[in-house]
Design a protein around this motif. Structure first.
Motif, short mmCIF file in Angstrom:
data_model
loop_
_atom_site.label_atom_id
_atom_site.label_comp_id
_atom_site.label_asym_id
_atom_site.label_seq_id
_atom_site.Cartn_x
_atom_site.Cartn_y
_atom_site.Cartn_z
N ASP A 280 0.82 -1.21 0.00
CA ASP A 280 0.00 0.00 0.00
C ASP A 280 0.86 1.26 0.00
O ASP A 280 0.56 2.22 -0.71
N ASP B 38 1.00 4.05 -2.94
CA ASP B 38 0.82 5.48 -2.70
C ASP B 38 1.99 6.29 -3.24
O ASP B 38 1.82 7.39 -3.77
N ARG C 42 -7.22 1.65 4.11
CA ARG C 42 -6.12 1.07 3.34
C ARG C 42 -6.08 -0.44 3.48
O ARG C 42 -5.81 -1.16 2.51
#
Length: 321
Positions: free
Chosen positions: A4, A8, A248
């Motif tokens: 994650d 990002d 998330r």
């Protein structure tokens, strides 16, 4: 690696490449250079993501970007069967293996519940009588259970079975974030199988039950258990997100769940074909059951292959650390 956090960090580059590809044909010289640079970076990102996590949705997006980017900047074809092959050979089995700690216990507990329900009904005439009248029991035992598998042309029956089973699996996957709906759908299916087994066993038709359920049922129920386990994992990712935020954590697991859903379409297609063409066939009972057992063993071997994929990826990461 935190997938994650990696996503990002590089999402802006991927979005920019996608925007450039939409405007392909109108690039300035600077935009062409930028597209080439972003294509090379995204190809590297794809290699890293592929080696770190069974996230089929993210791998699919990056694979598509890399293929389209290659076509735009190098003039090669944007489509490649390699993407499909990679999903089947690596991404789906890896996702199955990674989620096994959820769907294997789900399968074990479900089968135990099924056996208990079947045994209870078979050993308790009062319970069986409360579930079905003598006439309903007679029709199920003598007519309906066997005729169900041959009442329609095989091709249309396979399509109907595939659609119905895919709907059950999709319900387990989609409603997983709420947890309870998954348990309800799973319990309904398991108890219904147990009831049929109990009634037929009580009427000395256990052989008929096994001969008609086992060929397709092993693989079909395994697919439902996988869907239920993945759905429960999706719900748990929101309940206990660990170091991530709930959003998330949920998004990360949802991407993996989408890949599992796509793969289960193929698994359920195979079980539907077996149910339509093998289950009602004139083959000996041992041959029909044997086909079902082989299909299930092949699936389990596929999951073990997924474990090897995960182990290889971990070794690659360790070597590069």
């Amino acid at each position: 690696m935190d997938v994650d956090a990696y996503t990002d960090a590089h999402r802006a580059e991927w979005d920019r490449l996608e925007a450039l590809l939409r405007g392909r044909g109108r690039w300035s010289a600077d935009e062409a250079d930028e597209a080439l640079d972003l294509y090379r970076r995204t190809a590297t990102h794809l290699s890293v993501v592929r080696s770190s996590s069974p996230d089929p949705a993210l791998v699919s997006r990056l694979s598509s970007l890399v293929a389209r980017g290659r076509s735009a900047v190098l003039g090669t074809t944007p489509w490649s069967w390699g993407v499909v092959r990679r999903f089947v050979v690596e991404e789906f089995p890896a996702a199955l293996a990674a989620s096994a700690r959820w769907w294997v216990p789900t399968a074990v507990l479900s089968v135990l519940l099924m056996v208990v329900v079947g045994w209870w009904i078979a050993a308790s005439p009062d319970v069986a009588a409360a579930i079905a009248t003598p006439e309903e029991t007679r029709r199920l035992v003598d007519e309906e259970f066997a005729s169900y598998y041959s009442s329609n042309p095989a091709a249309s029956f396979a399509a109907r079975v595939w659609t119905n089973n895919a709907l059950v699996a999709a319900t387990c996957l989609i409603s997983g974030v709420l947890v309870l709906p998954v348990l309800w759908v799973l319990a309904q299916n398991v108890v219904n199988v147990g009831i049929s087994a109990g009634i037929l066993t009580a009427n000395d038709r256990l052989g008929l039950f096994l001969g008609l359920i086992t060929p397709h049922g092993l693989l079909e129920l395994t697919a439902v258990f996988v869907a239920a386990g993945a759905g429960l994992k999706l719900g748990w990712s929101w309940i206990d997100p660990g170091p991530l935020t709930r959003a998330r954590s949920l998004a990360r697991q949802a991407r993996i769940t989408v890949g599992i859903a796509l793969g289960l379409v193929g698994v359920l297609l195979v079980s539907g074909i077996i149910e339509a063409f093998v289950t009602p066939s004139g083959l000996p009972t041992w041959a029909r059951i044997g086909i079902g057992v082989v299909a299930e063993l092949l699936f389990l071997a596929y999951v073990l292959h997924g474990r090897r994929v995960l182990r290889t990826r971990a070794e690659v990461l360790d070597a590069g650390a």
